[in-house]
Design a protein around this motif. Sequence first.
Motif, short mmCIF file in Angstrom:
data_model
loop_
_atom_site.label_atom_id
_atom_site.label_comp_id
_atom_site.label_asym_id
_atom_site.label_seq_id
_atom_site.Cartn_x
_atom_site.Cartn_y
_atom_site.Cartn_z
N GLU A 124 0.81 -1.22 0.00
CA GLU A 124 0.00 0.00 0.00
C GLU A 124 0.84 1.27 0.00
O GLU A 124 0.32 2.35 0.17
N TYR A 126 3.07 4.17 -1.65
CA TYR A 126 3.34 4.85 -2.91
C TYR A 126 4.33 5.96 -2.62
O TYR A 126 4.13 6.74 -1.69
N SER B 187 -4.37 2.78 1.69
CA SER B 187 -3.18 3.62 1.75
C SER B 187 -3.45 4.96 2.41
O SER B 187 -2.54 5.58 2.95
N THR B 195 0.11 6.05 3.71
CA THR B 195 1.40 5.51 3.28
C THR B 195 1.72 5.99 1.86
O THR B 195 2.42 5.32 1.13
N ILE B 196 1.13 7.12 1.51
CA ILE B 196 1.42 7.71 0.20
C ILE B 196 2.27 8.94 0.44
O ILE B 196 1.98 9.73 1.35
N ALA B 197 3.31 9.10 -0.37
CA ALA B 197 4.16 10.29 -0.25
C ALA B 197 3.31 11.53 -0.46
O ALA B 197 2.36 11.53 -1.24
#
Lengths: 148, 256
Positions: A124, A126, B187, B195-197
């Motif tokens: 999960e 990115y 995410s 958990t995404i930039a």
Amino acid sequence: MTRKGKRLALISGALAVLAIAVGLVLFALRDNIVFFYSPAELAQKRVAPGTRLRIGGLVKEGSVQRGDDRNVAFTVTDRTADLSVTYKGLLPDLFREGQGVVVDGTLGADGAFRADSVLAKHDERYMPREVADSLKKQGVWQGEGTKK
Amino acid sequence: MIAFSSLANPAVFLRLTQRVLPWLGAASALLSGLGLYLVFFVSPADYQQGETVKIMYIHVPAAWLAMFAYMVMTSASLGVLVWRHPLADAAQKTAATLGAAFTFICLVTGSLWGKPMWGTYWVWDARLTSMLILFLLYLGLIALRQTMEDSPRGARIAAIMTLVGFVDIPIIKFSVDWWNTLHQPASVLRAGGPTIAAAMLWPLLIMALGATALFLALHLMAIRNEILRRRVARLTLQAAAAGEEGGAAELLEPAQ
């Protein structure tokens, strides 16, 4: 209790019963709903050879051996148990050592798994490549894709 | 609650929404335009997926809106069954088509994303299957509405079916946590933070806001149409009843 209150209570009660019923059904069917087993679960289950199943895990580092004519052998691991897999065909772009995969096929009598299809699984997270690279450089990288 | 009860009057609703709609439309266009610009020219490629990750900026908002539309329908159904709100039925009925459209976009983009990344267009894992069930629920509710006339009874049946279908929503959300799936876990909406930039999260959130504004605008427009449609149907009935003395003879006797 007002009429509206009664209606609301009736609906809430009916929905609660429905939710419990659905919950029980899903719990009873949990073995069929899971998309794949891990190698450790497979080892516990003692599956008869020739049964169709899907096994998911990480491609073990250093285990990929490419033969001629698109034959490939690798090991799927969940860090507890390992399963050696043979496959013939095209692999997805994301397939690499350390990557999550789900293999679909049959277990042979020798304990090796013959895959008919290999699907790549990603996690999960990115992030841009530079961030991933710098995390790896700092040694704080966790999880899959540790090796490219 | 005060604003809610004054909205119960269809005439007030029509007047209010007429003023709100242009703003919602503009917000949707601006946010989506800005979002698309950020997606194509600013947001970075993913370390694993490369440029393919850009499908996410359509896929994820569509999935969120698909579930949001169902939550709107569920609230409207409670409005029908508990409070007998006169506009709740129109809201419930019109959200189904929009929800189906967003679910369809989610399924198609997900499929197109799955082929290059996973190696398959479709698998029967819990997340994909529960999302397909949501699509079928929407189609079923639309079909149910097509078979019934506008009546309080029809509205109640559709509302009850909507409430029953709501069990699918938590199943979609938690399918990736409860069972092994090919689809990765959440995410953005997860315990412990996204958990995404950040460089990818911002365009995603802006796209999601744009899609939400689009949904709200289309939903309000559809409710307005539904109110007007019912008004026309009622007036037609009244006109037919009033014209009975004069026009009944012509209606009954076929023209030679």
